[in-house]
Design a protein around this motif. Structure first.
Motif, PDB file in Angstrom:
ATOM      1  N   ARG A 104       0.875  -1.227   0.059  1.00  0.00           N
ATOM      2  CA  ARG A 104      -0.028   0.038   0.112  1.00  0.00           C
ATOM      3  C   ARG A 104       0.992   1.236   0.052  1.00  0.00           C
ATOM      4  O   ARG A 104       0.700   2.264   0.506  1.00  0.00           O
ATOM      5  CB  ARG A 104      -1.023   0.047   1.149  1.00  0.00           C
ATOM      6  CG  ARG A 104      -2.399  -0.917   0.982  1.00  0.00           C
ATOM      7  CD  ARG A 104      -3.054  -1.140   2.191  1.00  0.00           C
ATOM      8  NE  ARG A 104      -2.326  -2.050   3.082  1.00  0.00           N
ATOM      9  CZ  ARG A 104      -2.514  -1.836   4.494  1.00  0.00           C
ATOM     10  NH1 ARG A 104      -3.387  -0.891   4.825  1.00  0.00           N
ATOM     11  NH2 ARG A 104      -1.757  -2.395   5.422  1.00  0.00           N
ATOM     12  N   GLN A 181      -0.537  -2.479  11.991  1.00  0.00           N
ATOM     13  CA  GLN A 181      -1.273  -3.706  11.933  1.00  0.00           C
ATOM     14  C   GLN A 181      -2.580  -3.605  11.105  1.00  0.00           C
ATOM     15  O   GLN A 181      -3.214  -2.508  11.104  1.00  0.00           O
ATOM     16  CB  GLN A 181      -1.812  -3.899  13.437  1.00  0.00           C
ATOM     17  CG  GLN A 181      -0.751  -4.321  14.245  1.00  0.00           C
ATOM     18  CD  GLN A 181       0.109  -5.814  13.704  1.00  0.00           C
ATOM     19  OE1 GLN A 181      -0.694  -6.746  13.565  1.00  0.00           O
ATOM     20  NE2 GLN A 181       1.218  -5.642  13.821  1.00  0.00           N
ATOM     21  N   PRO A 182      -2.702  -4.284  10.083  1.00  0.00           N
ATOM     22  CA  PRO A 182      -3.976  -4.714   9.322  1.00  0.00           C
ATOM     23  C   PRO A 182      -5.171  -4.487  10.070  1.00  0.00           C
ATOM     24  O   PRO A 182      -5.154  -4.949  11.478  1.00  0.00           O
ATOM     25  CB  PRO A 182      -3.864  -5.781   8.537  1.00  0.00           C
ATOM     26  CG  PRO A 182      -2.728  -6.530   8.901  1.00  0.00           C
ATOM     27  CD  PRO A 182      -2.109  -5.856  10.175  1.00  0.00           C
ATOM     28  N   GLN A 183      -6.062  -3.940   9.628  1.00  0.00           N
ATOM     29  CA  GLN A 183      -7.585  -3.990  10.397  1.00  0.00           C
ATOM     30  C   GLN A 183      -8.206  -5.306  10.594  1.00  0.00           C
ATOM     31  O   GLN A 183      -7.850  -6.240   9.421  1.00  0.00           O
ATOM     32  CB  GLN A 183      -8.618  -3.318   9.365  1.00  0.00           C
ATOM     33  CG  GLN A 183      -8.335  -1.566   9.640  1.00  0.00           C
ATOM     34  CD  GLN A 183      -9.565  -0.931   8.907  1.00  0.00           C
ATOM     35  OE1 GLN A 183      -9.701  -1.372   7.666  1.00  0.00           O
ATOM     36  NE2 GLN A 183     -10.281  -0.174   9.391  1.00  0.00           N
TER      37      GLN A 183
END
Ligand code: MTE
Ligand code: MO
Length: 184
Positions: A104, A181-183
């Motif tokens: 991303r 941290q990813p959701q």
């Protein structure tokens, strides 16, 4: 030859003794394990998932990077001119990724700065990227032409355009690139 060697080692011994006494008198003994590591480490450690191990950049490596200047008010409101290397250049020199080749585009990555006294601050990676930030966040080693005082140096973060100095971390020891941290 032996005489010279003995004389030299006696001198060294006396110097060591003097230094130890000076350290005790200045209240700097005993050093904690962390402080000992800090004393031995003469650079800034860069830690990143894409690096097999932490990379230590010392004065010799820093000297090869382009220097930049930032003038900003200090804690007492006086303008000071700091010079050093941009944090971006330091990260890139260590081989850490900062740009679009991160997941991303690195927009959810940040850099955790840690100091000798345990003080920490974070910068979003984008804040350090010259494509986003008009003025560089510096890893400064000089202020008004002088090396930084021991209480701030050898390296201090200098943020150009913030009113508060909370992120101008003194005695920087490490820069850790972290992915948020990813959701869940
Ligand atoms: N290592 C370290 N850096 C630090 C701090 C700290 O406690 N430790 N305090 C920060 C804060 S809150 C401020 S306002 C400035 C204060 O800078 P000065 O004490 O050099 O004026 O340093 C910043 N950098
Ligand atoms: Mo502060």
């Amino acid at each position: 030859m032996l005489v010279i060697a003995t004389l030299a080692s006696r001198r060294l011994l006396r110097l060591c003794l003097l230094l130890s006494v000076a350290t005790v008198l200045s209240g700097g003994w005993p050093l904690t394990a962390a402080a000992q590591t800090a004393a031995l480490q003469t650079g800034v450690q860069v830690i990143s998932a894409n690096l097999a191990q932490p990379v230590l950049l010392g004065p010799a490596q820093m000297a090869r990077l382009p220097r930049q200047q930032v003038t900003r008010p200090d804690h007492d409101g006086k303008n000071r001119t700091y010079s050093g290397v941009s944090l971006c250049a330091v990260l890139m020199a260590a081989g850490a990724k900062i740009g679009p080749d991160l997941p991303r585009k690195g927009m959810a990555h940040y850099v955790l700065v840690s100091a000798a006294d345990g003080y920490q601050a974070v910068f979003a990676l984008a804040e350090l990227n010259p494509d986003f930030a008009p003025r560089p966040v510096l890893l400064a080693d000089r202020c008004d032409g002088q090396p930084l005082p021991a209480t701030a140096g050898p390296y201090q973060i200098i943020v150009p355009d913030e009113k508060k100095m909370g992120r101008c971390v003194r005695q920087v020891q490490s820069l850790r690139v972290v992915a948020a941290q990813p959701q869940s």
